[in-house]
Design a protein around this motif. Structure first.
Motif, PDB file in Angstrom:
ATOM      1  N   UNK A 173       0.829  -1.206   0.000  1.00 35.42           N
ATOM      2  CA  UNK A 173       0.000   0.000   0.000  1.00 35.42           C
ATOM      3  C   UNK A 173       0.862   1.254   0.000  1.00 35.42           C
ATOM      4  N   UNK A 174       1.922   1.235   0.805  1.00 37.62           N
ATOM      5  CA  UNK A 174       2.809   2.396   0.852  1.00 37.62           C
ATOM      6  C   UNK A 174       3.558   2.549  -0.466  1.00 37.62           C
ATOM      7  N   UNK A 175       4.027   1.459  -1.031  1.00 40.55           N
ATOM      8  CA  UNK A 175       4.724   1.520  -2.316  1.00 40.55           C
ATOM      9  C   UNK A 175       3.809   2.073  -3.405  1.00 40.55           C
ATOM     10  N   UNK A 176       2.560   1.648  -3.412  1.00 43.14           N
ATOM     11  CA  UNK A 176       1.611   2.135  -4.413  1.00 43.14           C
ATOM     12  C   UNK A 176       1.403   3.633  -4.293  1.00 43.14           C
ATOM     13  N   UNK A 177       1.315   4.126  -3.060  1.00 47.67           N
ATOM     14  CA  UNK A 177       1.123   5.557  -2.847  1.00 47.67           C
ATOM     15  C   UNK A 177       2.356   6.353  -3.262  1.00 47.67           C
ATOM     16  N   UNK A 178       3.525   5.891  -2.841  1.00 46.11           N
ATOM     17  CA  UNK A 178       4.759   6.628  -3.107  1.00 46.11           C
ATOM     18  C   UNK A 178       5.147   6.645  -4.580  1.00 46.11           C
ATOM     19  N   UNK A 282      10.558   2.636  -8.581  1.00 46.89           N
ATOM     20  CA  UNK A 282      10.163   1.500  -7.752  1.00 46.89           C
ATOM     21  C   UNK A 282      11.231   0.414  -7.679  1.00 46.89           C
ATOM     22  N   UNK A 283      12.387   0.688  -8.259  1.00 50.86           N
ATOM     23  CA  UNK A 283      13.485  -0.276  -8.240  1.00 50.86           C
ATOM     24  C   UNK A 283      14.764   0.427  -8.692  1.00 50.86           C
ATOM     25  N   UNK A 284      15.877  -0.203  -8.416  1.00 53.45           N
ATOM     26  CA  UNK A 284      17.183   0.370  -8.751  1.00 53.45           C
ATOM     27  C   UNK A 284      17.517   0.142 -10.223  1.00 53.45           C
TER      28      UNK A 284
END
Length: 295
Positions: A173-178, A282-284
């Motif tokens: 949920x936090x990843x989706x928001x950020x 969302x990733x390096x």
């Protein structure tokens, strides 16, 4: 009559000097945290090599003035292109006062761009880290954005690969928001305030940089005529990375910032790697890898 003619001539001469003074002829850029490391290297390169008039922001007046002196010693051609500006991004009063100084001196469109470079590293609390790394750039933008050229201006937020790395491992949920292009400041602020109260195992530095990238998307959406982007300088030897294996000098950490200030940018609200190529949030993405081409 003679007095009137003399007064008129003086006014014309003053106007001519003002229009042709170095600070008026060059595009003006503010660099926060410019007294050391990447910030100081960036100030020097922008003034010496890229035709900018640079305001070197520093919360410590002595260190700020010493930074200006050291740059001029190394690059004397910056003599009329560099100015110390007292500025503590952690203090709303300090930021407001600095913005007013520029407004009084240069008028409504005092700036071409801002580089939000000031930041803290891994040894501070969640509250202090967010106050400087995320709320700090927002304070600067809140007060200085009205002074930026509304059609040509640019803002560069200094993030870090720690931001995408944080997002890659965050709760769904936090990843989706950020990482949402539609994230709102209210959502982001609520998430940060919750993190201050309940750190819950979050790494403050990575979280603050993930939040800064999200804020960059918000700001770019709200000001579509400006070029507003985030970037990482790379793994550079600074006070933040000292003792952690970094070896590249600060002068090698300016490429992405300079590109975001001067390059032909195709998008807005993006995040760039240290090689000045677009990167996912969302990733390096390693320097040298193909650029990110997603939404």
């Amino acid at each position: 009559m003679r007095k009137l003619l003399t007064l008129g001539l003086c006014c014309l001469l003053a106007a001519s000097w003002w229009e042709h003074s170095p600070a008026m002829a060059l595009r003006r850029v503010l660099v926060t945290g410019g007294n050391k490391g990447i910030g100081r290297a960036l100030c020097q390169q922008l003034a010496a090599d890229h035709g900018f008039y640079v305001f070197l922001g520093s919360r410590d007046a002595q260190r700020g003035k010493e930074a200006v002196e050291s740059i001029l010693l190394k690059s004397p051609e910056c003599q009329d292109r560099l100015q110390f500006l007292p500025l503590d991004v952690a203090s709303d009063t300090s930021v407001a006062k600095a913005a007013e100084m520029l407004r009084e001196q240069y008028g409504a469109e005092a700036l071409y761009g801002i580089v939000n470079n000031a930041g803290v590293g891994f040894q501070t609390s969640m509250a202090e880290t967010l106050n400087i790394n995320t709320y700090g750039p927002k304070r600067v933008c809140d007060h200085f954005l009205p002074l930026i050229d509304p059609q040509e201006g640019r803002i560069v937020n200094t993030a870090s690969a720690s931001g995408p790395n944080y997002n890659s491992a965050a709760a769904s949920a936090e990843r989706a928001m950020l990482t949402s292009p539609d994230v709102t400041w209210e959502e982001l602020d609520a998430c940060m305030q919750k993190a201050i109260q309940e750190p819950a195992g979050r790494q403050p530095y990575g979280f603050s940089k993930a939040c800064l990238i999200a804020y960059t998307m918000i700001l770019a959406r709200e000001h579509p005529t400006l070029k507003i982007n985030a970037m990482t300088p790379g793994y550079i030897l600074t006070d933040i990375t000292r003792g952690m294996g970094a070896s590249k000098p600060p002068e090698e950490g300016t490429k992405a910032a300079i590109y975001c200030l001067t390059g032909e940018l195709k998008g807005n609200g993006w995040y760039y790697g240290s090689d000045a190529l677009r990167s996912p949030i969302d990733r390096y993405r390693a320097p040298g890898d193909p650029p990110y081409e997603g939404p």
